[in-house]
Structure formats: C-alpha cells, structure tokens
Motif scaffolding. Structure first.
Motif, PDB file in Angstrom:
ATOM      1  N   HIS A 181       0.844  -1.207   0.000  1.00 52.40           N
ATOM      2  CA  HIS A 181       0.000   0.000   0.000  1.00 52.40           C
ATOM      3  C   HIS A 181       0.877   1.255   0.000  1.00 52.40           C
ATOM      4  N   GLU A 182       1.825   1.311   0.925  1.00 57.93           N
ATOM      5  CA  GLU A 182       2.664   2.508   1.021  1.00 57.93           C
ATOM      6  C   GLU A 182       3.534   2.684  -0.216  1.00 57.93           C
ATOM      7  N   MET A 183       3.983   1.589  -0.790  1.00 53.45           N
ATOM      8  CA  MET A 183       4.792   1.704  -2.000  1.00 53.45           C
ATOM      9  C   MET A 183       3.958   2.221  -3.169  1.00 53.45           C
ATOM     10  N   ALA A 184       2.690   1.835  -3.236  1.00 55.23           N
ATOM     11  CA  ALA A 184       1.812   2.357  -4.285  1.00 55.23           C
ATOM     12  C   ALA A 184       1.722   3.876  -4.220  1.00 55.23           C
ATOM     13  N   HIS A 185       1.788   4.428  -3.011  1.00 52.35           N
ATOM     14  CA  HIS A 185       1.722   5.878  -2.844  1.00 52.35           C
ATOM     15  C   HIS A 185       2.898   6.604  -3.502  1.00 52.35           C
ATOM     16  N   MET A 186       3.993   5.906  -3.734  1.00 49.89           N
ATOM     17  CA  MET A 186       5.112   6.581  -4.386  1.00 49.89           C
ATOM     18  C   MET A 186       4.677   7.141  -5.743  1.00 49.89           C
ATOM     19  N   TRP A 187       3.700   6.478  -6.366  1.00 49.43           N
ATOM     20  CA  TRP A 187       3.126   6.967  -7.616  1.00 49.43           C
ATOM     21  C   TRP A 187       1.832   7.727  -7.348  1.00 49.43           C
ATOM     22  N   PHE A 188       0.886   7.107  -6.625  1.00 50.08           N
ATOM     23  CA  PHE A 188      -0.398   7.740  -6.332  1.00 50.08           C
ATOM     24  C   PHE A 188      -0.313   8.482  -5.005  1.00 50.08           C
ATOM     25  N   GLY A 189      -0.013   9.745  -5.065  1.00 52.72           N
ATOM     26  CA  GLY A 189       0.090  10.576  -3.878  1.00 52.72           C
ATOM     27  C   GLY A 189       1.375  11.358  -3.854  1.00 52.72           C
ATOM     28  N   ASN A 190       2.489  10.708  -4.226  1.00 50.95           N
ATOM     29  CA  ASN A 190       3.793  11.364  -4.148  1.00 50.95           C
ATOM     30  C   ASN A 190       4.257  11.880  -5.506  1.00 50.95           C
ATOM     31  N   LEU A 191       4.270  11.000  -6.511  1.00 47.58           N
ATOM     32  CA  LEU A 191       4.593  11.457  -7.870  1.00 47.58           C
ATOM     33  C   LEU A 191       3.479  12.364  -8.387  1.00 47.58           C
ATOM     34  N   VAL A 192       2.262  11.897  -8.298  1.00 53.98           N
ATOM     35  CA  VAL A 192       1.081  12.691  -8.660  1.00 53.98           C
ATOM     36  C   VAL A 192       0.256  12.906  -7.393  1.00 53.98           C
ATOM     37  N   THR A 193       0.028  14.152  -7.070  1.00 56.28           N
ATOM     38  CA  THR A 193      -0.606  14.524  -5.802  1.00 56.28           C
ATOM     39  C   THR A 193      -1.939  15.199  -6.077  1.00 56.28           C
ATOM     40  N   MET A 194      -2.902  14.993  -5.198  1.00 58.25           N
ATOM     41  CA  MET A 194      -4.196  15.674  -5.311  1.00 58.25           C
ATOM     42  C   MET A 194      -4.005  17.186  -5.213  1.00 58.25           C
ATOM     43  N   ARG A 195      -4.962  17.918  -5.757  1.00 51.17           N
ATOM     44  CA  ARG A 195      -4.924  19.379  -5.631  1.00 51.17           C
ATOM     45  C   ARG A 195      -5.494  19.827  -4.300  1.00 51.17           C
ATOM     46  N   TRP A 196      -6.589  19.232  -3.914  1.00 52.45           N
ATOM     47  CA  TRP A 196      -7.210  19.541  -2.627  1.00 52.45           C
ATOM     48  C   TRP A 196      -7.714  18.228  -2.057  1.00 52.45           C
ATOM     49  N   TRP A 197      -8.119  18.248  -0.797  1.00 58.79           N
ATOM     50  CA  TRP A 197      -8.358  17.012  -0.069  1.00 58.79           C
ATOM     51  C   TRP A 197      -9.641  16.288  -0.475  1.00 58.79           C
ATOM     52  N   GLU A 198     -10.439  16.834  -1.392  1.00 56.09           N
ATOM     53  CA  GLU A 198     -11.591  16.057  -1.872  1.00 56.09           C
ATOM     54  C   GLU A 198     -11.141  14.826  -2.649  1.00 56.09           C
ATOM     55  N   ASP A 199      -9.927  14.852  -3.162  1.00 56.05           N
ATOM     56  CA  ASP A 199      -9.407  13.714  -3.911  1.00 56.05           C
ATOM     57  C   ASP A 199      -8.486  12.843  -3.062  1.00 56.05           C
ATOM     58  N   THR A 200      -8.742  12.825  -1.756  1.00 58.18           N
ATOM     59  CA  THR A 200      -8.055  11.869  -0.881  1.00 58.18           C
ATOM     60  C   THR A 200      -8.118  10.462  -1.461  1.00 58.18           C
ATOM     61  N   TRP A 201      -9.251  10.116  -2.065  1.00 63.29           N
ATOM     62  CA  TRP A 201      -9.423   8.770  -2.621  1.00 63.29           C
ATOM     63  C   TRP A 201      -8.376   8.459  -3.686  1.00 63.29           C
ATOM     64  N   LEU A 202      -7.926   9.505  -4.449  1.00 63.49           N
ATOM     65  CA  LEU A 202      -6.907   9.253  -5.473  1.00 63.49           C
ATOM     66  C   LEU A 202      -5.650   8.673  -4.841  1.00 63.49           C
ATOM     67  N   ASN A 203      -5.371   9.059  -3.612  1.00 60.83           N
ATOM     68  CA  ASN A 203      -4.280   8.433  -2.869  1.00 60.83           C
ATOM     69  C   ASN A 203      -4.702   7.094  -2.281  1.00 60.83           C
ATOM     70  N   GLU A 204      -5.733   7.158  -1.431  1.00 64.94           N
ATOM     71  CA  GLU A 204      -5.981   6.031  -0.530  1.00 64.94           C
ATOM     72  C   GLU A 204      -6.722   4.863  -1.185  1.00 64.94           C
ATOM     73  N   SER A 205      -7.693   5.136  -2.027  1.00 66.62           N
ATOM     74  CA  SER A 205      -8.398   4.030  -2.681  1.00 66.62           C
ATOM     75  C   SER A 205      -7.444   3.245  -3.569  1.00 66.62           C
ATOM     76  N   PHE A 206      -6.607   3.955  -4.333  1.00 68.91           N
ATOM     77  CA  PHE A 206      -5.663   3.271  -5.206  1.00 68.91           C
ATOM     78  C   PHE A 206      -4.644   2.483  -4.405  1.00 68.91           C
ATOM     79  N   ALA A 207      -4.124   3.097  -3.353  1.00 69.01           N
ATOM     80  CA  ALA A 207      -3.118   2.389  -2.557  1.00 69.01           C
ATOM     81  C   ALA A 207      -3.732   1.188  -1.861  1.00 69.01           C
TER      82      ALA A 207
END
Length: 807
Positions: free
Chosen positions: A291-317
């Motif tokens: 899960h945390e390694m997935a964040h290197m791409w979803f969340g760290n490489l590409v980051t949400m603009r505002w917190w409504e897209d928390t799912w772009l980080n967490e659902s994918f990871a």
C-alpha cells in the motif's frame, strides 16, 4: 484556524513555491523544544500572504525584501509588503515543541533501555508543527534538509545522505523532487538498521534498538517483500520509481498504520511485534508495505490538488496493496483480508449520516478538519472495492493503460478525478465518465437480491442504479460448489435456469460493493452450511453477509450467535477466525447487542473458541482461537494456569502480547491486584509491557481502579499510546454500571481534550477510546445532547458515527 478551501485556492492562485531549505537542531531534546530554521523561496502575485507555523516560540523572520513586515499569531505568519512577480526568500527561525501525540515531531524515551527517538510524523495540517510552510497539497516544492542530532544517532529523511559529520552529528540530505509539505519526514535516534542495495538504490529497514531482535528475526522477509513489491510495480507502472532511496521505519507513537513519506516510509512499530508473528499478521503487514509503495506513484509522484481527492491516494493504494501483496510478494489470500476485515466497515460507513461520495466535490470539503474526517472507510475500503469493480468491468489492460497515461501526464504535479477519468476514458471503449458518476460521485450502495420463479429458477435483481459485474456461485445441498460464472447485472433481472433448485450466492468473490439479500434457500444454507464451503474467499463473503445481517437487524443477535457457535469452531482460516472475533466482540457486542444480550455474545464466543481448540486445529487457527478464549473466558483458574505455564493446555505458547491480554482479562475478572501487575511490568521491562500494565490496572473491576485510569487518561500530556491502552482497560462490557461515571466524564470532557490535543489525538479519542460497551438510552441521549453543542470537527464526526451505529 483549519485552512479553508477558499484560502487554499486563493493562495494557489497567488503563490508559486520553488524550494525549502530546512535546518533542524534536535540536540537538547530534554528542553521539550527543537530549533528549526526554514528558508522558503517563492514568488507571489499579491503583496500579502501567509505561512503556517504552529505553537512556536522565539520566532524571528528575515527576508531579502526590506519592506516586508510580518506578524505571528501562534498558527500563521502573516506577510505584508511582498514584491510581486519576482522570487522572494524568507528565513524563519523558531523553537518548536516536541509532541507525544503523534502529530508533529514525536518524542519518545524507551523505558526498556532509556534511549530517545524523535520522528516527524506528518499529515494534514501537521507539517506546520515542524517547520514554517505553505501547508497545502498543491503548493509543491523541492526540499533541502540538514539535521544536527546526538552523534550516536542515525537520522533518516526524504533523500539520500550526501554529507555526514559523525563527530558533530550533522546530516545533510540530497535535494528532493517537488513534494507537498505533508510528505516531509525526518526520523532520528539510535535505530537498529538492516540496509542493502537494490536496483541501484539504497534500501533499509529500521526500528528502535530495543526491537533489534525482532527486526533481525523478520529482516529476510521484510527485504524480500520490499523488493518483490518494487519489482512488481515496475511491471504495472511505466513511470519509474521517482525517488533516490527507500528506507522504511517502525516508529513509536505513529497515529496512522503507516505514512508514505517518500524516501522513508514510516509504520506503527506494532507492525513489528514481540513474540509470535502469525501468518495473518504477515499478510496484513505485506499489504501495508505494498500500500505505502503504491503511494510513491499515487500521492507522491502525482498529488491531489485539494483534499476532496483523498481517494486518489488512498483508494488506489488500498486496492494495489492487497493486489500486489499477493501477485507480487506471494502472500496468498489477501482478498480474504479485505473482504473480512475492511469491506464490512465500509458498508457500515456508507449507511451513516456522515457518508459521502468516494470522490466528493471540492466544496463538500470546506476545510482541512473536514478533510481529515474523510480519511475513513469510504476513502479506503469502499474506494478499493469500487476500483476492483472498475477493473472487473473495464478489464485490467485498459485500466492500467489509463492509469499509466495519467501518471505520465501529471508526474511531479497535481491532478484531480477528472484528470484520471479522462485518461481511463481514452483507454477504453466503455463510458468511464458515466461509471465514475454512478460509483464515485454518488454515495450509498446497491442491493442484489435473489428470488425464484415458478420453476425454482434463481433470478437476480438489482435494487439501485449502478452497473455490476460479479461472480455467481451455485451450491449443492451439502455445501459443494456446483457451478460458477461471471454475470453482468443492470436494469433487467438475470435468471439462472441452469441452477434451478440450487442455492446461489451473487457477488460470491466480492468483485462489487453491494448488499446481498439471499432467498430462503440461501439463508438456510448460510445458517447450516457456511462452514462446509471450502473456498476461503466465498466463505468470507458469506461471513461478511452475516455481519451485515446482524448489524442491519435482518438477523437477530441470538441467531447470529448461533451461527458463530455452529461455524467458528471449524473455521479453517486464521484470518477469518480473527475477523469474526473482532467483529463479534467489537461492534456486535458493544453496538448491536442489547445490554441483556452482552453475556450471551461473550459466552457464545468463548464456547465456540474452546470447542475449536478441542478439535486440534492448524497452529495458526489455534493461536487465533486462543486469543478469543483469553478475551472472553470467565475461568480465572484456566488463565492463571496458562500464564504460569507460558502455554495453553493445548500447547499454544503465550507470546508477550497474549500474555498481557491474559493478565488484563484476569484483572477484569478481579483475580489480579496492582502489586502483581506491577511485578509483571518490571519483569517485562519493555514499552509494550508498560502499556500492557496500564491496560491491566485499568481493567480491575473496582471504582478506585476506574478512577485512577480516567485520571491518567486526562493528564495534559498523556501519550496517544498510553491513552489507548488505558481506554482498552477502562471499558468493561460486562460491567456497564461500574463504567457509567466515566461514560459521562468522557462525553463531558472529550471536546476540551480534542480542542487541546488536535486532529490525531481526536481520532484516538473518538474512535479508539469510545466506550466499548452497550450504552443505555440515557447515555445515548447524553451523547446526542453533547453533539448538539460545540464539539471539534474531527471528534464530532467520530461521535456522530458512533451514535448512528448505536441506532
């Protein structure tokens, strides 16, 4: 003063951040503060803006702008007189407090060896508790960091070490790519480390010195899991791993399960347990690593603009974590983990008043406190389930093609749901936008019902609006699988004539996020043949159906307890045993059951676990069942014998965690006094032993013990871990009258505690420490009354959810 969406949007339009240079002095931690000097280089288009810096003292500010003025209010540094259209450098020096609640620069002294550790655990609105910054996700910048610490310590950060003066304790790290402030990390202390080189990068695992034996015990597996996941992501994502190192650290006092800070991922150090490491724990840990390694791409490489897209980080990871732990690292059955332990909670969350779309509109997340509350079962587990349905509906090839296009377009930048949907829509002939509107923009879930026509042909009906693709399994009368196929269910019912007269279970492999309504044949099958189903994943879906039935009231509590009695003893999956125990002794006993049913729930579990142990099950299952006995038995002599012998009558060894659980249960039964508990604490000598003793002392069934526990919980600087442990002992489901004064105290004092301690502690207070017992009607009314007043946002969300769960 939680940052609002309007403020963030305005600052994004008027400020462009180039770089941070951060210098930390972590020596002299005994003073309770550390020195931080932050140089921020940015360009503004208006003369006025603000930096965030919380609770700092001795604040000074220098700049290359002579006309610049500033004012500090304890949370924000207001800047006036900025030139527009050219870069500016602002240097902020301050003394910043250490914390004991996991939100900021967390300070912990290990009682086992007296060693001290400091770690910056960040999340929403927490970077400002460490350094002066523009604390929002779409103002990314490079970070250049230097740290001075005790020369005996090792310091870890976001990048490789480029300079280390051992004598001075001085560490300098490579400049990072562009990151948002919440992804900053520094961890310092006498860590025990296991390091290696792989794929041209430095890797490492680190833990407290007192956990050296545990890290060495698990090092080979942790290394293999890391590199296997790393290699598997290279087959899924076209963008290479975007950072220059990959350390992972088990840190004390972490509020989250883990945090994906690039270059150095941090985990709760409970993931490195003393004693036995079960297969269930190993699989869960592998899923978190993936899960945390997935964040290197979803969340760290590409980051949400505002917190409504928390799912772009967490659902994918969350989705990738379970997928890659199995497909990449070889931990079979990770879907059982998701379906049994996480997905049921998402169904519960989706029926509360607080439910929200997986991907809400920005305006529905008006400030950061509101965003913090959305780090929940909707953004994680429901989002994971929706993505699994998307892959099933779309096909893996098109899904990955869209994902890779999205990552390539927005590398080191920020993106939104619309950006991702555009990429997926281009990669597939299907209407992904319509799918996203139905599944991601709309809260709630559909029901799939089974009926029969006149020829006993099962017919599937959808109650809802979403398209579904899932597996349907048919069963013979003895529980054997008679057939299985993939079905698309939309507006029109789907008859299954080939399975006339057979029991059918839709969504039997959990591909969709739905409620099941089985027909009479199906419900009878579950009651009498759940344990006969040989496929672990299908059996998991049926157990989860039982969880939903009892919670929603479709199955009375006594009938649910009968299912547990009938099938827990023969359950072959240790993961499922643990899930059934957690659900039954958690939400069923403390939320669903009436006070007069609590004893029946407890004794039913105890009896089922003892019956299971009598069958000489697999050692992993035996260990899980033993935990159930320890948590429920009223036989103090049995527990005393197990504690004395260090093993159960069936030969299951009591590791330190199980030993302390047995002691806590003995204390709750009135069979253990404070002197004995303290002797056990001294003999243990570890941090975990300190927490175990606190729980056991709080569990004693006397008014004095409960008063002492509550007094300790309300100490101004009580640590998050100690608070959790005291709460675990304080609440006693079998003695609600003894606990009643502290239910009222908890509700009365909780808001002030939350205001004083902040977001992370509020989560511990509202979720982990909520009274774990059946509340009376008067106590429920009191909860509603308090919520009608002034309760901080994060705590109010947790308490409102609890009120909904209580019915």
């Amino acid at each position: 003063m939680s940052l609002t969406l309007a403020e963030a949007r305005h600052r994004t339009e008027t400020v462009e951040v180039d770089a941070y240079r951060i210098d930390l002095d972590l020596t002299g931690w005994e003073r309770g503060r550390f020195a931080c000097t932050t140089t921020v280089r940015f360009t503004a288009t208006q003369p006025r803006t603000f930096l965030e810096l919380t609770a700092a003292e001795d604040v000074s500010l220098e700049s290359d702008v002579d006309a610049l003025t500033w004012e500090y209010d304890g949370r924000r540094l207001m800047l006036e007189g900025l030139p527009t259209g050219r870069p500016v450098e602002v240097v902020v020096a301050a003394q910043v407090p250490y914390v004991t609640d996991g939100d900021g620069m967390h300070l912990m002294t290990d009682p086992e060896d007296g060693e001290t550790y400091v770690s910056a655990y960040l999340s929403l609105d927490v970077a400002q508790r460490v350094f002066a910054c523009f604390d929002q996700p779409d103002l990314k910048a490079t970070f250049s960091v230097s740290v001075t610490a005790d020369p005996r310590w090792t310091v870890l950060g976001n990048g490789r070490v480029v300079e280390h003066d051992e004598r001075a304790g001085r560490w300098v790290f490579a400049t990072t790519p562009r990151l948002c402030p919440s992804l900053f990390v520094v961890c310092a202390g006498p860590w025990h480390s296991v390091t290696w080189e792989y794929a041209g990068l430095p890797f490492g695992w680190h833990a407290r010195a007192s956990l050296a034996a545990e890290l060495d015990r698990d090092a080979a597996e942790l290394k293999q899991t890391t590199t296997d996941c790393f290699d598997h992501y290279a087959t899924l994502f076209e963008e290479p791993y975007p950072f220059d190192s990959y350390d992972q650290l088990f840190g004390p006092g972490h509020n989250w399960g883990a945090m994906e800070t690039p270059g150095c991922v941090t985990y709760r150090d409970e993931l490195l347990p003393r004693g036995r490491v079960t297969d269930d724990h190993r699989a869960r840990r592998a899923a978190v690593i993936a899960h945390e390694m997935a964040h290197m791409w979803f969340g760290n490489l590409v980051t949400m603009r505002w917190w409504e897209d928390t799912w772009l980080n967490e659902s994918f990871a969350d989705y990738m974590g379970y997928r890659v732990a199995e497909a990449g690292a070889g931990f079979a059955g990770t879907l059982v983990l998701h379906e049994a332990t996480r997905k049921p909670g998402a169904h519960v969350a989706d029926e509360r008043r607080s439910t929200h779309p997986v991907a809400p509109a920005p305006e529905d997340v008006p400030d950061v406190d509101s965003a913090f509350s959305n780090f929940d079962a909707i953004s994680y587990s429901k989002g994971n389930s929706c993505l699994r349905q998307l892959v099933t509906w779309l096909g893996d090839e098109d899904f990955l093609a869209g994902v890779n296009a999205h990552l390539g377009r927005h590398a080191f930048g920020n993106a939104t749901l619309d950006d991702l949907v555009s990429a997926l829509d281009e990669a597939s002939p299907r209407d992904v936008r319509a799918w996203a509107d139905a599944w991601l923009r709309t809260p709630g879930f559909d029901t799939v019902a089974v009926s029969r026509d006149g020829d006993a042909v099962p017919v599937l009906h959808r109650e809802g609006t979403r398209p579904h693709r899932f597996t349907v399994t048919a069963f013979a009368a003895d529980g054997a699988i008679a057939g299985e196929r993939l079905v698309d269910l939309d507006d029109e019912p789907v008859p299954l004539p080939e399975w006339a007269g057979l029991v059918v279970v839709p969504n039997s492999r959990g591909e969709s996020f739905v409620r099941l309504r089985l027909d009479e044949h199906g419900e009878t099958f579950v009651r009498f043949h759940l344990g006969d189903v040989t496929d672990d994943l299908v059996r998991t879906v049926l157990w989860a159906h039982c969880f939903d039935e009892v919670r929603s009231g479709a199955m009375p509590v006594p009938a649910y307890v009968d299912v547990v009695r009938a099938h827990l003893a023969t359950e072959a999956s240790a993961t499922l045993v643990a899930a059934v125990l957690d659900r039954t002794l958690g939400s069923v006993r403390s939320r669903t059951a009436a006070p007069e049913q609590v004893g029946e729930v407890t004794s039913g579990v105890a009896g089922a676990c003892l019956a299971g142990l009598a069958l000489s099950p697999d050692p992993e299952v035996a260990f899980a069942l033993t935990r159930g006995v320890v948590a429920t038995t009223r036989d103090a002599d049995l527990l005393e014998r197990w504690v004395r012998d260090g093993r159960t009558d069936d030969g299951v060894g009591l590791d330190p965690s199980l030993h302390w659980s047995a002691l806590a249960r003995l204390a709750a039964l009135g069979a253990l006094d404070a002197e004995r508990i303290d002797a056990e604490r001294v003999a243990d000598g570890s941090f975990a032993g300190e927490l175990g003793a606190a729980r056991a002392l709080a569990a004693r069934p006397t008014s004095e013990a409960k008063a002492e526990a509550w007094a300790a919980m309300t100490e101004p600087d009580v640590s998050n871990r100690l608070f959790e442990s005291l709460a675990a002992g304080l609440w006693d489901a079998s003695r609600p009258d003894l606990c009643a004064p502290y239910v009222d105290a908890y509700l009365t004092q909780g808001p002030d505690i939350a205001r004083r301690r902040g977001q992370g502690f509020s989560l511990v207070l509202g979720r982990n420490a909520f009274p774990a017992l059946a509340l009376s009607p008067a106590q429920r009314s009191r909860l509603a009354e308090v919520l009608a007043g002034d309760v901080p946002t994060v705590l109010a969300r947790q308490w409102n959810d609890a009120l909904d769960d209580l019915g």
